[in-house]
Design a protein around this motif. Structure first.
Motif, mmCIF file in Angstrom:
data_model
loop_
_atom_site.group_PDB
_atom_site.id
_atom_site.type_symbol
_atom_site.label_atom_id
_atom_site.label_comp_id
_atom_site.label_asym_id
_atom_site.label_seq_id
_atom_site.Cartn_x
_atom_site.Cartn_y
_atom_site.Cartn_z
ATOM 1 N N LYS A 188 -42.207 35.380 -1.675
ATOM 2 C CA LYS A 188 -41.207 35.713 -2.696
ATOM 3 C C LYS A 188 -39.883 35.043 -2.381
ATOM 4 O O LYS A 188 -39.237 34.445 -3.251
ATOM 5 C CB LYS A 188 -41.052 37.236 -2.759
ATOM 6 C CG LYS A 188 -39.809 37.748 -3.474
ATOM 7 C CD LYS A 188 -39.823 37.441 -4.956
ATOM 8 C CE LYS A 188 -38.588 38.056 -5.626
ATOM 9 N NZ LYS A 188 -38.493 37.675 -7.051
ATOM 10 N N SER A 192 -38.095 32.311 -4.854
ATOM 11 C CA SER A 192 -36.923 32.687 -5.659
ATOM 12 C C SER A 192 -35.882 33.461 -4.863
ATOM 13 O O SER A 192 -35.127 34.251 -5.423
ATOM 14 C CB SER A 192 -37.370 33.530 -6.862
ATOM 15 O OG SER A 192 -38.073 34.691 -6.430
ATOM 16 N N MET A 195 -32.381 32.720 -6.249
ATOM 17 C CA MET A 195 -32.317 32.507 -7.696
ATOM 18 C C MET A 195 -31.065 33.134 -8.313
ATOM 19 O O MET A 195 -30.413 32.543 -9.171
ATOM 20 C CB MET A 195 -33.573 33.083 -8.350
ATOM 21 C CG MET A 195 -33.658 32.833 -9.847
ATOM 22 S SD MET A 195 -35.206 33.455 -10.549
ATOM 23 C CE MET A 195 -34.946 35.233 -10.423
ATOM 24 N N ASP A 199 -28.474 37.406 -4.623
ATOM 25 C CA ASP A 199 -29.407 37.124 -3.539
ATOM 26 C C ASP A 199 -28.703 36.590 -2.294
ATOM 27 O O ASP A 199 -29.260 36.630 -1.194
ATOM 28 C CB ASP A 199 -30.461 36.103 -3.992
ATOM 29 C CG ASP A 199 -31.404 36.671 -5.044
ATOM 30 O OD1 ASP A 199 -31.655 37.885 -5.003
ATOM 31 O OD2 ASP A 199 -31.876 35.902 -5.891
#
Length: 220
Positions: A188, A192, A195, A199
Motif C-alpha cells: 500500500k 500510494s 498520494m 500522507d
C-alpha cells in the motif's frame, strides 16, 4: 571440452542471458504500469528482441507473468536468506527473530519498491485471469522457502517462551496474519504512500516500524 560441447555451452549461456533480459524487461514494465496494460510486443521491444522470439520462450503473457514472479522472488531470496542464516540470527529468541524479519519490510520499501508493486499487480492479475493453481506450483515453492523461516521463528518463540503460549495451536494462522499484514501495508505504501498531502505526516518506513512494534509487542 570438444568443439561441440563448447558450442552447446555457449548456446545455453546465450539463451539464459536472453531469457534473463526478457524477464527483467517484463518486470520493469509490469511493476511500473501493471500487467493488464502490457502487451507481448511491449515486452519484446523492451527486451530488444523480436516478438516471434519472445513467443518461442514464453507462449502466453500468463507464462511471462508467472516466470517473472519466480525470477523476482529468486532475486529477493538472494538478498534475504543470507541475513537469516547468520549465526547472530540463529542465536536470537524466536520473537527477536520475528522482529528482525518484520524489519526487513522497511528495507524492501526503501530499496525494492518495484518488487512490492510488481507482486501487488501480479496477485491482482492472476486472480482476474483465474489462472489455475497448478500453473503456480513453482511460484508457490519459492514462497514456501521464506515461509519455512518465518514459521520456524514463530515455533521457536512459542517453545522458548518469548511468544505467548496461547498461540501454540494457531502457528499457521499467526504466520499468515503477520506476513499478510506486513506485506499488504508495505505494498500500500509503495503504491500510494505519498498520494495525499496528509500522507507526509508520517514516513512510510516509520509506519512500518510502528506496525512491527505493535505486532511484536502483541505476541509477548
Amino acid at each position: 571440452m570438444t568443439p561441440k560441447q563448447k558450442y552447446t555451452e555457449e548456446k545455453d549461456e546465450l539463451k539464459s542471458a536472453r531469457m534473463n533480459r526478457i524477464l527483467q524487461a517484463a518486470f520493469d514494465l509490469f511493476s511500473e504500469h501493471g500487467i493488464d496494460t502490457i502487451a507481448m510486443t511491449d515486452i519484446a521491444k523492451k527486451a530488444e528482441i523480436g516478438v516471434a522470439s519472445l513467443y518461442r520462450y514464453y507462449e502466453t503473457k500468463d507464462m511471462v507473468a508467472i516466470k517473472t514472479a519466480i525470477w523476482a522472488w529468486e532475486g529477493q531470496k538472494k538478498n534475504i536468506l543470507p541475513l537469516l542464516e547468520k549465526s547472530a540470527f540463529n542465536g536470537m529468541k524466536g520473537l527477536e527473530q520475528l522482529n528482525e524479519i518484520c524489519k526487513m519490510f522497511g528495507n524492501l520499501l526503501e530499496k525494492e519498491t518495484s518488487f512490492l508493486r510488481f507482486i501487488y499487480f501480479f496477485d491482482s492479475y492472476i486472480i482476474r485471469q483465474k489462472v489455475e493453481s497448478e500453473k503456480l506450483a513453482e511460484y508457490e515453492e519459492i514462497i514456501k522457502t521464506v515461509q519455512t523461516i518465518v514459521a520456524a521463528a514463530i515455533h521457536k518463540g512459542i517453545e522458548d517462551g518469548s511468544i505467548n503460549a496461547k498461540y501454540k495451536e494457531k502457528e499457521s494462522s499467526l504466520y499468515f496474519t503477520l506476513m499478510h499484514t506486513m506485506f499488504s501495508t508495505a505494498q500500500k505504501l509503495s503504491l500510494s504512500g505519498g498520494m495525499l498531502k496528509m500522507d507526509t505526516e508520517a514516513s512510510p518506513k516509520e509506519q512500518l516500524e510502528l506496525l512491527t512494534k505493535l505486532l511484536v509487542d502483541g505476541l509477548k
